[in-house]
Scaffold this motif. Structure first.
Motif, PDB file in Angstrom:
ATOM      1  N   UNK A 109       3.622   1.903   7.120  1.00  0.00           N
ATOM      2  CA  UNK A 109       2.542   0.921   7.033  1.00  0.00           C
ATOM      3  C   UNK A 109       2.005   0.641   8.435  1.00  0.00           C
ATOM      4  N   UNK A 110       0.699   0.749   8.569  1.00  0.00           N
ATOM      5  CA  UNK A 110       0.029   0.425   9.829  1.00  0.00           C
ATOM      6  C   UNK A 110      -0.955  -0.700   9.577  1.00  0.00           C
ATOM      7  N   UNK A 111      -0.783  -1.795  10.307  1.00  0.00           N
ATOM      8  CA  UNK A 111      -1.692  -2.927  10.193  1.00  0.00           C
ATOM      9  C   UNK A 111      -2.715  -2.821  11.317  1.00  0.00           C
ATOM     10  N   UNK A 112      -3.977  -2.798  10.936  1.00  0.00           N
ATOM     11  CA  UNK A 112      -5.072  -2.626  11.900  1.00  0.00           C
ATOM     12  C   UNK A 112      -5.584  -3.996  12.323  1.00  0.00           C
ATOM     13  N   UNK A 113      -5.522  -4.293  13.623  1.00  0.00           N
ATOM     14  CA  UNK A 113      -5.959  -5.637  14.079  1.00  0.00           C
ATOM     15  C   UNK A 113      -7.454  -5.849  13.872  1.00  0.00           C
TER      16      UNK A 113
END
Lengths: 113, 111
Positions: A109-113
């Protein structure tokens, strides 16, 4: 034979939105399910679990849903934060007498700011 | 942190040599597990133990053996290391139908 499957190797979500991670299992003898989070160079850490007698369990921003008829569980993270970027594993324990803990292949999971 | 320690943390060994990894716990948990983590495969169970001298195979047990002579120690032995056993190895402990706690991992490289 992969008894616990996570079919999405990766997922990207905007910060503040909902992250939904999915997991399927094939063995109907599984009766306890867990989600783990793993950062690079660290051991997995426990997030949340659910027994097969329930269909939902919440802990803060994390909720796990279990659909026994579909042999499917999901982890919802609301709202998603940058620190949630990690690999998430689902795992299952069964009513086999001895607690053999089986993991899925993980979702990054990658959370994009 | 759960009282679980893996040793060594890093090891480089030559093909054909025996290697033993140690997992030590101070929690008196009944269940202990050895996993390996490889890209695309997640965490795969090698062997696990449900009590002193009680062990069973996981899904990738070929080439590995284990021993548990005391509650607190679970040893994983590669009888004759091969390059395919290059991996990160994790030990975990559990009381049963509840969460398992993991060690920090051992990075093993077989050259």
């Amino acid at each position: 034979d992969q008894q616990v499957k996570q079919n999405s190797p990766s997922l990207s979500v905007q910060e503040g939105r909902i992250s939904i991670l999915n997991c399927d299992y094939t063995n109907s003898m599984f009766d306890y399910f867990l989600w783990y989070k793993k950062y690079p160079a660290e051991g997995p850490t426990f997030l949340i679990s659910i027994s097969s007698i329930k269909d939902k369990n919440e802990d803060g921003r994390f909720t796990v849903f279990l659909n026994k008829s579909a042999k499917h569980l999901s982890l919802h993270i609301v709202p998603s934060q940058p620190g949630d970027s990690a690999v998430y594993f689902c795992a299952a324990l069964g009513n086999f007498g001895n607690e053999k803990l089986t993991f899925g292949t993980g979702t990054r999971l990658t959370i994009i700011p | 942190d759960a009282g679980i320690t893996q040793s060594p943390r890093h090891k480089v060994t030559e093909t054909g040599t025996p290697v033993t990894l140690r997992c030590h716990q101070t929690e008196n948990h009944r269940y202990m597990y050895w996993y390996r983590q490889d890209p695309g495969h997640g965490l795969r169970l090698i062997h696990y133990s449900y009590g002193v001298k009680d062990t069973d195979k996981g899904e990738v047990s070929d080439g590995y053996s284990v021993s548990r002579s005391k509650t607190e120690d679970f040893l994983l032995t590669l009888e004759s290391a091969t390059s395919s056993q290059t991996s990160v190895y994790f030990c975990a402990i559990s009381r049963g139908k509840t969460e398992a706690f993991f060690g920090q991992g051992t990075r093993l490289t077989v050259v």
